[in-house]
Each structure stands twice: as structure tokens, then as C-alpha cells.
Design a protein around this motif. Sequence first.
Motif, short mmCIF file in Angstrom:
data_model
loop_
_atom_site.label_atom_id
_atom_site.label_comp_id
_atom_site.label_asym_id
_atom_site.label_seq_id
_atom_site.Cartn_x
_atom_site.Cartn_y
_atom_site.Cartn_z
N UNK A 85 0.85 -1.19 0.00
CA UNK A 85 0.00 0.00 0.00
C UNK A 85 0.89 1.24 0.00
N UNK A 86 0.29 2.37 -0.22
CA UNK A 86 1.05 3.62 -0.36
C UNK A 86 1.64 4.14 0.95
N UNK A 87 0.92 3.98 2.07
CA UNK A 87 1.32 4.67 3.30
C UNK A 87 1.03 3.83 4.54
N UNK A 88 1.60 4.26 5.63
CA UNK A 88 1.33 3.63 6.93
C UNK A 88 -0.16 3.75 7.26
N UNK A 89 -0.76 4.90 6.96
CA UNK A 89 -2.18 5.09 7.24
C UNK A 89 -3.02 4.08 6.46
N UNK A 90 -2.69 3.84 5.20
CA UNK A 90 -3.42 2.85 4.42
C UNK A 90 -3.18 1.45 4.97
N UNK A 91 -1.97 1.18 5.43
CA UNK A 91 -1.66 -0.12 6.03
C UNK A 91 -2.56 -0.37 7.24
N UNK A 92 -2.64 0.62 8.13
CA UNK A 92 -3.45 0.46 9.34
C UNK A 92 -4.92 0.25 9.00
N UNK A 93 -5.43 1.02 8.06
CA UNK A 93 -6.83 0.87 7.66
C UNK A 93 -7.09 -0.51 7.07
N UNK A 94 -6.18 -0.96 6.23
CA UNK A 94 -6.36 -2.26 5.58
C UNK A 94 -6.28 -3.40 6.60
N UNK A 126 -0.93 1.46 16.88
CA UNK A 126 -1.94 0.69 16.15
C UNK A 126 -3.01 0.15 17.09
N UNK A 127 -2.59 -0.36 18.24
CA UNK A 127 -3.55 -0.87 19.22
C UNK A 127 -4.48 0.23 19.70
N UNK A 128 -3.93 1.39 20.04
CA UNK A 128 -4.77 2.45 20.57
C UNK A 128 -5.68 3.06 19.51
N UNK A 129 -5.24 3.10 18.28
CA UNK A 129 -6.14 3.55 17.23
C UNK A 129 -7.33 2.58 17.10
N UNK A 130 -7.05 1.28 17.11
CA UNK A 130 -8.12 0.29 17.03
C UNK A 130 -9.07 0.42 18.22
N UNK A 131 -8.52 0.62 19.41
CA UNK A 131 -9.37 0.81 20.61
C UNK A 131 -10.21 2.07 20.51
N UNK A 132 -9.59 3.17 20.08
CA UNK A 132 -10.32 4.43 19.96
C UNK A 132 -11.46 4.29 18.96
N UNK A 133 -11.20 3.61 17.84
CA UNK A 133 -12.25 3.42 16.85
C UNK A 133 -13.35 2.52 17.39
N UNK A 134 -13.00 1.55 18.21
CA UNK A 134 -14.00 0.69 18.84
C UNK A 134 -14.85 1.50 19.81
N UNK A 135 -14.19 2.34 20.60
CA UNK A 135 -14.89 3.21 21.55
C UNK A 135 -15.88 4.11 20.82
N UNK A 136 -15.48 4.58 19.65
CA UNK A 136 -16.35 5.45 18.85
C UNK A 136 -17.38 4.68 18.03
N UNK A 137 -17.37 3.36 18.20
CA UNK A 137 -18.29 2.46 17.51
C UNK A 137 -18.11 2.47 15.99
N UNK A 138 -16.87 2.69 15.55
CA UNK A 138 -16.55 2.61 14.13
C UNK A 138 -16.30 1.16 13.72
N UNK A 139 -16.10 0.31 14.72
CA UNK A 139 -16.06 -1.15 14.52
C UNK A 139 -16.43 -1.80 15.84
N UNK A 140 -16.75 -3.08 15.79
CA UNK A 140 -17.12 -3.82 17.00
C UNK A 140 -16.26 -5.08 17.13
N UNK A 141 -15.02 -4.99 16.73
CA UNK A 141 -14.12 -6.14 16.75
C UNK A 141 -13.43 -6.20 18.10
N UNK A 142 -13.23 -7.42 18.63
CA UNK A 142 -12.52 -7.52 19.90
C UNK A 142 -11.08 -7.03 19.77
N UNK A 143 -10.62 -6.32 20.79
CA UNK A 143 -9.25 -5.80 20.86
C UNK A 143 -8.59 -6.40 22.09
N UNK A 144 -7.34 -6.83 21.94
CA UNK A 144 -6.71 -7.56 23.05
C UNK A 144 -5.20 -7.39 23.05
N UNK A 145 -4.61 -7.65 24.21
CA UNK A 145 -3.16 -7.73 24.34
C UNK A 145 -2.79 -9.10 24.89
#
Length: 182
Positions: free
Chosen positions: A84-93, A113-132
Motif C-alpha cells: 500500500x502507499x502509506x502507513x495510514x493505508x496499512x493500518x486501515x487495511x 496501532x492498538x490504541x487507534x483500534x481501541x479508539x475506533x471501537x470506543x467510537x463504535x466505528x467497529x465492534x471487533x474484539x481488541x486484546x493484548x
Amino acid sequence: MQALTVYCGSYSGNHRCYVEAAQRLGTCLAERKITLVYGGAQVGLMGALADSVLGAGGDVVGIIPKPLNQANLVHQGLTRLEVVESIQQRKSRMLELGDGLMALPGGFGTLEELFEALAWCQLKLHQKPCAVLNVNGYYDPLLSFLDQATNQEFLSMANRNLLLQAATPEDLLALMMQPSND
């Protein structure tokens, strides 16, 4: 769960247990026929994880941005490599392809990357489980910080509970596959 996005270090850390946990996770994913989605590198925990999935007969999708697509860095034996073109596209993909998101030990990139996924989950942009995967107590200070943020009322208990954690790949995968209480 058909695919799991895993964020992890491009270094192996200074304890063998980190590499062993990455390898065990890879074997667990292959045994469960869960495709690994990760950053595409052949180094550090990233390489150990991908090699273990492939070695156990599983599928691995690497997502790498053009600036990092270098022969000494990118894994050459993946089931599929997307450039992909960028880190941002990598994270989204990576977020798009995974049915769940997990972080192994790592540094700034892993945490970001973890905190972006958590923040998006908090904002209900996805409902995927996040874990460490809390190998050797690696994430104990982070988990304590999140508890403090909750106690200081900067983070609700519901949002604090978005981050699952366990010390073994088997236990963490079991937690991640439980139905959500939403």
C-alpha cells in the motif's frame, strides 16, 4: 473468527518468552484455520509469528507500505502480500481485514496501532474484539495505567473493558471468540 490482525514488534525483545509466545500464537491460529493479518515483515516478533503460522500450514496476509517494501525487511514467503502507499493505508487495511485485533509485545508502532483500534471501537466505528497478549507481564504497566484512567474518570468502565488481556494465546483467543455483551 476467520482472520486476526496482530500488531507486534519488529524486534524480538530481550526474553526468549516473547518469541515463543509469538510462535505459539502462530501455531494456534493455523490449528484454528484463522488467517493472520500483520505488517508483512520478516524480522522480530513479526517474522517469528508469520513463520510459525506458515510452518503449521496456515495462511498469512502481510500489509506493507511502499517505503518499507525492502528485500531485507519484507517477508518473501507469505500467502499474500499487499503493498500500500502509506502507513495510514496499512493500518486501515489491517483493521478492515481482521475480525479481531491483538497486540503482542512491541514498541511505539504496536501501541499506536492498538490504541487507534481501541479508539475506533470506543467510537463504535467497529465492534471487533481488541486484546493484548500479556506475555511475561509486558503489558502490566499499561493495564495499570488504564485502570488509573478509569479511576480518575477519564475512561469509562465500559470503554476500559474493550481491551481484553490474557497471558497465553489459547486463553486470549478463547476470550476474543466469546460473544459480545453489547
